[in-house]
Scaffold this motif. Structure first.
Motif, PDB file in Angstrom:
ATOM      1  N   CYS A 201       0.849  -1.190   0.000  1.00 51.23           N
ATOM      2  CA  CYS A 201       0.000   0.000   0.000  1.00 51.23           C
ATOM      3  C   CYS A 201       0.886   1.242   0.000  1.00 51.23           C
ATOM      4  CB  CYS A 201      -0.885   0.010   1.240  1.00 51.23           C
ATOM      5  SG  CYS A 201      -1.906   1.494   1.403  1.00 51.23           S
TER       6      CYS A 201
ATOM      7  N   GLU B  25       0.284   5.297   0.527  1.00 45.47           N
ATOM      8  CA  GLU B  25      -0.677   6.344   0.894  1.00 45.47           C
ATOM      9  C   GLU B  25      -0.274   7.610   0.156  1.00 45.47           C
ATOM     10  OE1 GLU B  25      -1.007   6.511   5.172  1.00 45.47           O
ATOM     11  OE2 GLU B  25      -1.583   4.389   5.274  1.00 45.47           O
TER      12      GLU B  25
ATOM     13  N   LYS C  94      -5.422   5.648  -0.845  1.00 45.93           N
ATOM     14  CA  LYS C  94      -4.496   4.519  -0.810  1.00 45.93           C
ATOM     15  C   LYS C  94      -4.475   3.882  -2.188  1.00 45.93           C
ATOM     16  CE  LYS C  94      -5.086   3.227   4.042  1.00 45.93           C
ATOM     17  NZ  LYS C  94      -5.523   2.153   4.962  1.00 45.93           N
TER      18      LYS C  94
ATOM     19  N   TYR D 112      -8.376   3.991  -3.249  1.00 41.33           N
ATOM     20  CA  TYR D 112      -9.224   3.712  -2.088  1.00 41.33           C
ATOM     21  C   TYR D 112      -9.145   4.856  -1.089  1.00 41.33           C
ATOM     22  CZ  TYR D 112      -9.304  -1.117  -3.791  1.00 41.33           C
ATOM     23  OH  TYR D 112      -9.481  -2.246  -4.555  1.00 41.33           O
TER      24      TYR D 112
ATOM     25  N   ASP E 218      -9.397   5.474   4.924  1.00 39.51           N
ATOM     26  CA  ASP E 218      -9.846   4.599   6.015  1.00 39.51           C
ATOM     27  C   ASP E 218     -10.125   3.166   5.536  1.00 39.51           C
ATOM     28  OD1 ASP E 218     -12.140   5.130   4.569  1.00 39.51           O
ATOM     29  OD2 ASP E 218     -13.350   5.713   6.303  1.00 39.51           O
ATOM     30  N   TYR E 219      -9.835   2.866   4.283  1.00 40.40           N
ATOM     31  CA  TYR E 219     -10.079   1.533   3.736  1.00 40.40           C
ATOM     32  C   TYR E 219      -9.203   0.496   4.425  1.00 40.40           C
ATOM     33  CZ  TYR E 219     -10.120  -2.333   0.377  1.00 40.40           C
ATOM     34  OH  TYR E 219     -10.218  -3.572  -0.213  1.00 40.40           O
ATOM     35  N   LYS E 220      -9.839  -0.588   4.864  1.00 38.00           N
ATOM     36  CA  LYS E 220      -9.121  -1.730   5.451  1.00 38.00           C
ATOM     37  C   LYS E 220      -8.913  -2.748   4.327  1.00 38.00           C
ATOM     38  CE  LYS E 220      -9.444  -0.353   9.823  1.00 38.00           C
ATOM     39  NZ  LYS E 220      -8.973   1.022   9.743  1.00 38.00           N
ATOM     40  N   PRO E 221      -7.668  -3.042   4.005  1.00 41.32           N
ATOM     41  CA  PRO E 221      -7.388  -3.876   2.831  1.00 41.32           C
ATOM     42  C   PRO E 221      -8.035  -5.254   2.851  1.00 41.32           C
ATOM     43  CG  PRO E 221      -5.380  -2.881   3.663  1.00 41.32           C
ATOM     44  CD  PRO E 221      -6.449  -2.597   4.669  1.00 41.32           C
ATOM     45  N   ASN E 222      -8.732  -5.563   1.784  1.00 45.44           N
ATOM     46  CA  ASN E 222      -9.227  -6.897   1.509  1.00 45.44           C
ATOM     47  C   ASN E 222      -8.370  -7.381   0.335  1.00 45.44           C
ATOM     48  OD1 ASN E 222     -10.527  -9.057   0.189  1.00 45.44           O
ATOM     49  ND2 ASN E 222     -12.522  -8.439   0.975  1.00 45.44           N
TER      50      ASN E 222
ATOM     51  N   VAL F 253       0.885  -5.120   3.081  1.00 44.74           N
ATOM     52  CA  VAL F 253      -0.415  -5.276   3.739  1.00 44.74           C
ATOM     53  C   VAL F 253      -0.923  -6.711   3.701  1.00 44.74           C
ATOM     54  CG1 VAL F 253      -1.164  -2.878   3.462  1.00 44.74           C
ATOM     55  CG2 VAL F 253      -1.681  -4.545   1.654  1.00 44.74           C
TER      56      VAL F 253
END
Length: 183
Positions: free
Chosen positions: A18, A20, A26, A51, A54-58, A87
């Motif tokens: 990732c 930023e 992101k 993204y 605040d995106y939580k990586p999937n 990540v």
């Protein structure tokens, strides 16, 4: 005297990273290959979606995204200088990277600067030798991306801007894209 332990950086094919971008979004990319023909550098595939912060990586969702571009780089430097961080990992690295096409003008330009760069293109695929093609045909013009090992700073610039900012023989910036010089 206190000794500082340096953490060993380990990267593996399949790792997802990732970056930023200016605290605005992101961007993600995946390490897909080593290219022995390009200084044994790491080949990454960069995904198109931006993204929110605040995106939580999937990871599996990320690696199914459309690929924006491929590039050779040195992952370690991006990690050391906090340009990106790991990540996760996915075994899904796709097969498309095997067809990624890179282009540069021949290094002869440095010995004979009066040669027209449009006449001395070389192309390559990952782990294949460079092939001299002279003028680029229409297929190559559409498919090639800038070859060489791209410093982490320039990978970040491309993630931000959509193109590499630096000038290199044989390439120009047109409509916010790096395009080969063919005239």
């Amino acid at each position: 005297m206190e000794t500082i332990k340096k953490k060993r950086i380990v990267t593996r094919i399949g790792n997802v990273f990732c970056a930023e971008i200016d605290n605005e979004c992101k961007r993600f990319f995946q390490y897909v290959a080593n290219d022995l023909e390009e200084l044994n550098s790491s080949v990454i595939r960069v995904f198109k979606t931006k993204y929110p912060m605040d995106y939580k990586p999937n990871i599996e969702e990320i690696v199914k995204d459309e690929v924006e571009f491929y590039a050779h780089t040195i992952l370690k430097f991006g990690i050391v200088f906090n340009a990106w961080y790991k990540v996760g990992t996915s075994k899904n690295i796709g097969d498309e990277y095997k067809e990624a096409l890179f282009g540069d003008i021949s290094p002869i330009i440095y010995q004979k600067p009066d040669i027209n760069p449009a006449e001395i293109w070389v192309i390559s695929k990952i782990n294949n030798p460079h092939i001299f093609v002279g003028r680029l045909n229409n297929e190559y013009k559409k498919k090639i991306t800038m070859g060489g090992v791209i410093p982490y700073v320039d990978i970040i610039n491309r993630l931000k801007l959509g193109y590499y900012k630096y000038k290199t023989p044989g390439w120009k910036i047109e409509n916010d894209k790096n395009v080969p010089i063919t005239e």
